[in-house]
Design an enzyme around this catalytic site. Structure first.
Site, PDB file in Angstrom:
ATOM      1  N   SER A 130     -10.276  -3.301  -8.719  1.00 60.51           N
ATOM      2  CA  SER A 130     -10.683  -1.894  -8.592  1.00 60.51           C
ATOM      3  C   SER A 130     -11.809  -1.552  -9.570  1.00 60.51           C
ATOM      4  O   SER A 130     -11.861  -2.081 -10.674  1.00 60.51           O
ATOM      5  CB  SER A 130      -9.479  -0.982  -8.864  1.00 60.51           C
TER       6      SER A 130
ATOM      7  N   ARG B 134     -20.348   3.122  -9.593  1.00 59.48           N
ATOM      8  CA  ARG B 134     -18.967   2.693  -9.797  1.00 59.48           C
ATOM      9  C   ARG B 134     -18.282   3.598 -10.820  1.00 59.48           C
ATOM     10  O   ARG B 134     -17.100   3.883 -10.724  1.00 59.48           O
ATOM     11  CB  ARG B 134     -18.922   1.240 -10.271  1.00 59.48           C
TER      12      ARG B 134
ATOM     13  N   ASP C 175       0.867  -1.192   0.000  1.00 59.33           N
ATOM     14  CA  ASP C 175       0.000   0.000   0.000  1.00 59.33           C
ATOM     15  C   ASP C 175       0.898   1.234   0.000  1.00 59.33           C
ATOM     16  O   ASP C 175       2.110   1.137   0.240  1.00 59.33           O
ATOM     17  CB  ASP C 175      -0.923  -0.008   1.235  1.00 59.33           C
TER      18      ASP C 175
ATOM     19  N   HIS D 256     -19.682  -5.058 -14.974  1.00 52.26           N
ATOM     20  CA  HIS D 256     -19.945  -5.086 -13.538  1.00 52.26           C
ATOM     21  C   HIS D 256     -20.673  -3.804 -13.142  1.00 52.26           C
ATOM     22  O   HIS D 256     -20.101  -2.896 -12.559  1.00 52.26           O
ATOM     23  CB  HIS D 256     -18.621  -5.213 -12.786  1.00 52.26           C
TER      24      HIS D 256
HETATM   25  N1  LIG Z   1     -14.766  -5.781  -8.578  1.00 49.63           N
HETATM   26  C1  LIG Z   1     -15.581  -5.807  -7.541  1.00 49.63           C
HETATM   27  O1  LIG Z   1     -16.525  -6.580  -7.509  1.00 49.63           O
HETATM   28  C2  LIG Z   1     -15.325  -4.907  -6.358  1.00 49.63           C
HETATM   29  C3  LIG Z   1     -15.945  -5.136  -5.122  1.00 49.63           C
HETATM   30  C4  LIG Z   1     -15.654  -4.312  -4.054  1.00 49.63           C
HETATM   31  C5  LIG Z   1     -14.776  -3.236  -4.213  1.00 49.63           C
HETATM   32  N2  LIG Z   1     -14.219  -3.023  -5.433  1.00 49.63           N
HETATM   33  C6  LIG Z   1     -13.290  -1.914  -5.662  1.00 49.63           C
HETATM   34  O2  LIG Z   1     -12.022  -2.262  -5.097  1.00 49.63           O
HETATM   35  C7  LIG Z   1     -11.316  -1.052  -4.761  1.00 49.63           C
HETATM   36  C8  LIG Z   1     -10.830  -1.143  -3.322  1.00 49.63           C
HETATM   37  O3  LIG Z   1     -11.926  -1.142  -2.433  1.00 49.63           O
HETATM   38  P1  LIG Z   1     -11.680  -1.138  -0.862  1.00 49.63           P
HETATM   39  O4  LIG Z   1     -12.995  -1.223  -0.224  1.00 49.63           O
HETATM   40  O5  LIG Z   1     -10.600  -2.108  -0.502  1.00 49.63           O
HETATM   41  O6  LIG Z   1     -11.087   0.347  -0.678  1.00 49.63           O
HETATM   42  P2  LIG Z   1     -10.121   0.851   0.502  1.00 49.63           P
HETATM   43  O7  LIG Z   1     -10.162   2.342   0.471  1.00 49.63           O
HETATM   44  O8  LIG Z   1     -10.449   0.161   1.766  1.00 49.63           O
HETATM   45  O9  LIG Z   1      -8.676   0.352   0.033  1.00 49.63           O
HETATM   46  C9  LIG Z   1      -8.030   0.846  -1.084  1.00 49.63           C
HETATM   47  C10 LIG Z   1      -6.553   0.909  -0.761  1.00 49.63           C
HETATM   48  O10 LIG Z   1      -5.814   1.249  -1.943  1.00 49.63           O
HETATM   49  C11 LIG Z   1      -4.670   1.985  -1.497  1.00 49.63           C
HETATM   50  N3  LIG Z   1      -4.049   2.689  -2.607  1.00 49.63           N
HETATM   51  C12 LIG Z   1      -4.462   3.821  -3.233  1.00 49.63           C
HETATM   52  N4  LIG Z   1      -3.573   4.172  -4.187  1.00 49.63           N
HETATM   53  C13 LIG Z   1      -2.585   3.244  -4.172  1.00 49.63           C
HETATM   54  C14 LIG Z   1      -1.402   3.053  -4.931  1.00 49.63           C
HETATM   55  N5  LIG Z   1      -1.054   3.905  -5.903  1.00 49.63           N
HETATM   56  N6  LIG Z   1      -0.625   1.991  -4.630  1.00 49.63           N
HETATM   57  C15 LIG Z   1      -0.975   1.121  -3.652  1.00 49.63           C
HETATM   58  N7  LIG Z   1      -2.078   1.246  -2.903  1.00 49.63           N
HETATM   59  C16 LIG Z   1      -2.876   2.304  -3.163  1.00 49.63           C
HETATM   60  C17 LIG Z   1      -5.253   2.916  -0.437  1.00 49.63           C
HETATM   61  O11 LIG Z   1      -4.243   3.471   0.374  1.00 49.63           O
HETATM   62  C18 LIG Z   1      -6.200   1.988   0.293  1.00 49.63           C
HETATM   63  O12 LIG Z   1      -5.571   1.383   1.409  1.00 49.63           O
HETATM   64  C19 LIG Z   1     -12.313   0.089  -5.017  1.00 49.63           C
HETATM   65  O13 LIG Z   1     -12.068   0.672  -6.279  1.00 49.63           O
HETATM   66  C20 LIG Z   1     -13.653  -0.613  -5.007  1.00 49.63           C
HETATM   67  O14 LIG Z   1     -14.635   0.093  -5.745  1.00 49.63           O
HETATM   68  C21 LIG Z   1     -14.468  -3.837  -6.498  1.00 49.63           C
END
Ligand SMILES: NC(=O)c1ccc[n+]([C@@H]2O[C@H](COP(=O)([O-])OP(=O)(O)OC[C@H]3O[C@@H](n4cnc5c(N)ncnc54)[C@H](O)[C@@H]3O)[C@@H](O)[C@H]2O)c1
Length: 310
Positions: free
Chosen positions: A120, A89, A34, A176
């Site tokens: 993501s 989204r 992270d 999605h």
């Molecule tokens: N595909 C799916 O079905 C699905 C389901 C749930 C969430 N998501 C997506 O997954 C993503 C993460 O969700 P979450 O709930 O874990 O969010 P979160 O905010 O809890 O975690 C995201 C993490 O990414 C880190 N981050 C940001 N920029 C970064 C970089 N350049 N390098 C490394 N780390 C970095 C942040 O510091 C944070 O800790 C979101 O975009 C969310 O919409 C997708």
């Protein structure tokens, strides 16, 4: 024999939960990365300290340093902002394109032979971003959405019918988003078509709940879901690392398949050691193909936005 190495980018809700489930299943050694100082290290240490109780030998480490991710077999990209109540989204696109671009570049540099699973959002557009940035072979890039959407549909069906979740098999296609395409004609309970067990109105109600499944959780929590998304992601990683040839829905590159014409979108695939090993082509009826085409049009619009932003 060396263990497989799994890098998870983003140690937030989805990333950390994915790491924990993967560790408990002993899928390999896990590197959690992270940009927030202490976050990945702290969560990884906490998980490592659970290992004597949960009895797993997977090595779980946290880092800010991409060098520690070198030569991973699988890289799971969860970095990016999640949505809040009232957001779609798609509202995340501008911000997450830059984050996924950066993390994809690093992935290509440090793990050039890896298989990438993007999580993501907006999912299909972020898979497109990762593919464009890395130039990886299309079978080595995919996105997790179908595993989650299928899990939600399966859960709702199992609850309605009072049967085991294990007995439900379903296929979902498309992007999605709320225009995803659950396919009741290809959904069964241990081989029994659901049309034999539920009336059309009830099936439509459960499909609608599945389409809005993400929003339902966001509205309850104030932030987005992560247990089921992480479980779906680990299912994909497991299929690849264990070369299981699992048939499941995932966001994969389609050329001529389903008339897609070169985009990443949700389709049933076979997942094994080479990533997406095959796209299963179903003979969709007119209404199913029309729903898929509508969802695909949306996916293409988002890809065009990505092209402008990259
Ligand atoms: N595909 C799916 O079905 C699905 C389901 C749930 C969430 N998501 C997506 O997954 C993503 C993460 O969700 P979450 O709930 O874990 O969010 P979160 O905010 O809890 O975690 C995201 C993490 O990414 C880190 N981050 C940001 N920029 C970064 C970089 N350049 N390098 C490394 N780390 C970095 C942040 O510091 C944070 O800790 C979101 O975009 C969310 O919409 C997708």
């Amino acid at each position: 024999m060396a263990r497989d190495k799994i890098t998870i980018v983003g140690a937030g809700n989805v990333g950390a939960t994915t790491a924990y489930i993967a560790a408990t299943k002993q899928l390999g050694d896990i590197v959690l990365l992270d940009i927030v100082e202490g976050l990945a290290e702290g969560k990884a240490l906490d998980m490592a300290e659970a290992s004597p109780v949960q009895l797993y030998d997977s090595d779980v480490t946290g880092t800010l340093d991409w060098e520690k991710t070198a030569d991973s077999n699988i890289v799971i990209i969860t970095s990016g902002v999640p949505r809040k109540p009232g957001m779609s989204r798609d509202d995340l696109l501008t911000k997450n394109v830059q984050i996924v671009k950066e993390t994809s570049e690093k992935t290509a540099k440090y793990s050039p032979n890896s298989i990438i699973i993007v999580v993501s959002n907006p999912l299909d557009a972020m898979v497109y971003t990762a593919a464009k940035v890395t130039g990886f072979a299309k079978n080595r890039i995919m996105g997790m959405a179908g595993a989650l959407d299928s899990a939600r549909f399966s859960y709702f069906l199992a609850c309605e019918l009072g049967v085991s979740v294990e007995d439900i098999k379903c296929v979902l296609m498309g992007g999605h988003g709320d225009d995803m395409v659950p396919l009741p004609r290809f959904t069964s309970v241990s081989g029994i078509p659901i049309s034999e067990l539920l009336d059309e109105e009830k099936i439509a109600e459960l499909i609608d709940r599945t389409r809005k499944g993400g929003t339902e959780v966001v509205n309850l929590l104030g932030y987005s879901a992560y247990y089921a998304p992480a479980a779906g992601t680990v299912k994909m990683a497991e299929a690849i690392l264990k070369d299981k040839k699992t048939v499941m829905s995932c966001c994969a590159y389609c050329g001529r398949e389903y008339g897609v014409g070169g985009y990443f979108v949700g389709v049933p695939v076979v997942l094994g050691k080479n990533g997406v090993e095959k796209i299963t082509e179903l003979d969709l009826n007119k209404s199913e193909q029309a729903q898929f085409d509508r969802s695909l049009a949306h996916v293409k619009q988002l890809a065009a936005k990505v092209d402008k932003l990259l």
